[in-house]
Design a protein around this motif. Structure first.
Motif, PDB file in Angstrom:
ATOM      1  N   SER A  88       0.977  -1.375   0.032  1.00 15.53           N
ATOM      2  CA  SER A  88       0.100   0.039   0.111  1.00 15.53           C
ATOM      3  C   SER A  88       0.577   1.429   0.143  1.00 15.53           C
ATOM      4  CB  SER A  88      -0.531   0.654   1.264  1.00 15.53           C
ATOM      5  OG  SER A  88      -2.033  -1.006   1.074  1.00 15.53           O
ATOM      6  N   VAL A  89       1.576   1.622   1.053  1.00 11.84           N
ATOM      7  CA  VAL A  89       2.837   2.539   0.890  1.00 11.84           C
ATOM      8  C   VAL A  89       3.226   2.521  -0.481  1.00 11.84           C
ATOM      9  CG1 VAL A  89       2.650   2.886   3.139  1.00 11.84           C
ATOM     10  CG2 VAL A  89       4.305   0.928   2.350  1.00 11.84           C
ATOM     11  N   ALA A 111       2.957   2.145  -3.623  1.00 16.71           N
ATOM     12  CA  ALA A 111       1.307   2.237  -4.559  1.00 16.71           C
ATOM     13  C   ALA A 111       1.470   3.138  -4.430  1.00 16.71           C
ATOM     14  CB  ALA A 111       0.511   1.235  -4.412  1.00 16.71           C
ATOM     15  N   THR A 112       2.493   4.893  -3.504  1.00 19.01           N
ATOM     16  CA  THR A 112       1.827   5.840  -3.385  1.00 19.01           C
ATOM     17  C   THR A 112       3.213   6.208  -3.891  1.00 19.01           C
ATOM     18  OG1 THR A 112       2.856   6.238  -1.502  1.00 19.01           O
ATOM     19  CG2 THR A 112       0.676   5.392  -0.726  1.00 19.01           C
ATOM     20  N   SER A 113       3.783   6.016  -4.206  1.00 22.33           N
ATOM     21  CA  SER A 113       5.241   6.522  -5.508  1.00 22.33           C
ATOM     22  C   SER A 113       5.587   5.851  -6.560  1.00 22.33           C
ATOM     23  CB  SER A 113       6.177   7.329  -4.168  1.00 22.33           C
ATOM     24  OG  SER A 113       6.354   6.383  -3.334  1.00 22.33           O
ATOM     25  N   ILE A 132      -6.175  -0.510   3.182  1.00 21.81           N
ATOM     26  CA  ILE A 132      -5.098   0.014   2.637  1.00 21.81           C
ATOM     27  C   ILE A 132      -5.354   2.084   2.235  1.00 21.81           C
ATOM     28  CG2 ILE A 132      -5.417   0.023   0.642  1.00 21.81           C
ATOM     29  CD1 ILE A 132      -5.699  -2.957   0.768  1.00 21.81           C
ATOM     30  N   LYS A 157      -2.633   4.826   2.255  1.00 21.15           N
ATOM     31  CA  LYS A 157      -1.587   5.920   1.938  1.00 21.15           C
ATOM     32  C   LYS A 157      -1.375   6.989   1.950  1.00 21.15           C
ATOM     33  CE  LYS A 157      -3.077   2.350  -2.382  1.00 21.15           C
ATOM     34  NZ  LYS A 157      -4.220   2.555  -4.080  1.00 21.15           N
ATOM     35  N   ILE A 212       0.664  10.123   2.113  1.00 15.39           N
ATOM     36  CA  ILE A 212       0.884  11.120   1.482  1.00 15.39           C
ATOM     37  C   ILE A 212       0.743  12.655   2.507  1.00 15.39           C
ATOM     38  CG2 ILE A 212      -0.935  12.579  -0.174  1.00 15.39           C
ATOM     39  CD1 ILE A 212       0.768  10.785  -1.462  1.00 15.39           C
ATOM     40  N   THR A 231       2.694  12.871  -5.271  1.00  9.98           N
ATOM     41  CA  THR A 231       3.506  11.862  -5.276  1.00  9.98           C
ATOM     42  C   THR A 231       3.705  11.241  -7.032  1.00  9.98           C
ATOM     43  OG1 THR A 231       2.032   9.907  -4.712  1.00  9.98           O
ATOM     44  CG2 THR A 231       4.280  10.840  -3.135  1.00  9.98           C
ATOM     45  N   GLU A 261       1.476   9.550  -7.413  1.00 12.65           N
ATOM     46  CA  GLU A 261      -0.202   8.216  -8.481  1.00 12.65           C
ATOM     47  C   GLU A 261      -1.033   9.349  -7.432  1.00 12.65           C
ATOM     48  OE1 GLU A 261      -1.160   5.623  -9.093  1.00 12.65           O
ATOM     49  OE2 GLU A 261       1.457   5.430  -8.667  1.00 12.65           O
ATOM     50  N   ILE A 305      -4.263   8.430  -5.376  1.00 13.09           N
ATOM     51  CA  ILE A 305      -4.925   7.989  -4.359  1.00 13.09           C
ATOM     52  C   ILE A 305      -6.514   8.374  -4.291  1.00 13.09           C
ATOM     53  CG2 ILE A 305      -4.740   8.078  -1.679  1.00 13.09           C
ATOM     54  CD1 ILE A 305      -1.776   7.022  -3.173  1.00 13.09           C
ATOM     55  N   ASP A 306      -7.154   6.726  -4.287  1.00 13.27           N
ATOM     56  CA  ASP A 306      -8.439   7.119  -3.934  1.00 13.27           C
ATOM     57  C   ASP A 306      -9.272   7.722  -2.671  1.00 13.27           C
ATOM     58  OD1 ASP A 306      -9.925   5.893  -6.135  1.00 13.27           O
ATOM     59  OD2 ASP A 306      -9.398   4.074  -5.196  1.00 13.27           O
TER      60      ASP A 306
END
Lengths: 94, 162
Positions: free
Chosen positions: A18-19, A21-23, B20, B24, B28, B149, B151, B153-154
């Motif tokens: 999960s972490v 997937a953020t960057s 999850i 995330k 952020i 970032t 990406e 994010i929901d």
């Protein structure tokens, strides 16, 4: 029907994915802070993901200190997205 | 949480999905660059859009566009450097389906704003560059704030309604 990925499904590994997937890449220290586990526990979990070719580890020396960068591989990113879809199917939101 | 997917209930799956998304957001929200840095890159980007919209035969607005470009490059470099110091490398080449969509939509919106700022002014509406530049700055700031970032994010939401 999409199935849950047994490698990603373990709580610590799910948080790692999960972490990540953020960057694009995250430093080992950031993941450790997020999981609140010891270096050895995190290393063990990362090794399992690395052996499955879900993540890639890069060791570099930057700003006068060693840094380990971790990133999801395309296989890992795809597996994580499928895992999320499987969870959504169970909930019924897909 | 059970490791056996056959025993994973809808509520447990829902909890995992929420966890999850929260994880995330924790990354952020905990590592967002300074607002001033995001403001400077947004204003520099607006200067490019405004300068392009006002430029005619290399007049002084062309210089404003170039200065905006230099400011934008500097603020983005500082933005990436700040993240690197924090231990995060933002996404430059999108890989996930969410970030590919985010990048395509952003590129489309910004392209329309850049080109319309000039074309609409040439058609007679003098304030088109002002509006396009303001919109560009606002949208660029929101994109940086929500997806720092790069990406997608929901939003954190409950999946109970399904």
């Amino acid at each position: 029907m999409t199935t849950l990925d047994p490698i990603i499904h373990a709580p610590n590994r799910l948080t790692i994915c999960s972490v990540l997937a953020t960057s694009s890449e995250l430093e080992f220290r950031i993941i450790k802070e997020q999981l609140n586990v010891s270096d050895s526990v995190l290393s063990k979990q990362l090794k399992i993901l690395e052996e499955a070719d879900y993540i890639k580890l890069k060791k570099k020396r930057e700003f006068n200190r060693p840094r380990t960068w971790v990133s999801l591989t395309s296989k890992g990113r795809k597996a994580f997205e499928q895992h999320i879809n499987a969870l959504k199917e169970i909930v019924g939101s897909l | 949480m059970s490791q056996d997917e056959s025993t994973l209930s809808s509520q447990q799956a829902n909890q995992v999905l929420n966890d999850i998304e929260s994880t995330k957001h924790a990354i952020i929200d905990g590592s967002r660059p300074p607002i001033l840095l995001m403001l400077s890159s947004s204003i520099s980007f607006a200067a490019i859009v405004f300068g392009y919209g006002m430029t005619e035969h290399e007049n002084s607005w062309a210089l404003a566009m170039w200065l905006g470009g230099i400011g934008f490059a500097l603020s983005i470099s500082l933005y990436l450097y700040t993240y690197r110091l924090l231990g995060i490398k933002p996404v430059i080449i999108p890989k996930s389906s969410g970030s590919i969509k985010l990048n395509i939509i952003s590129a489309l919106i910004f392209s329309i704003l850049v080109f319309s700022s000039r074309e609409i002014r040439l058609m007679g509406f003098a304030y088109a560059p002002h509006i396009a530049a303001s919109l560009s700055a606002i949208i660029f700031f929101i994109v940086q704030y929500k997806y720092p970032t790069g990406e997608y994010i929901d939003e954190v939401k409950s999946h109970d309604d399904a």
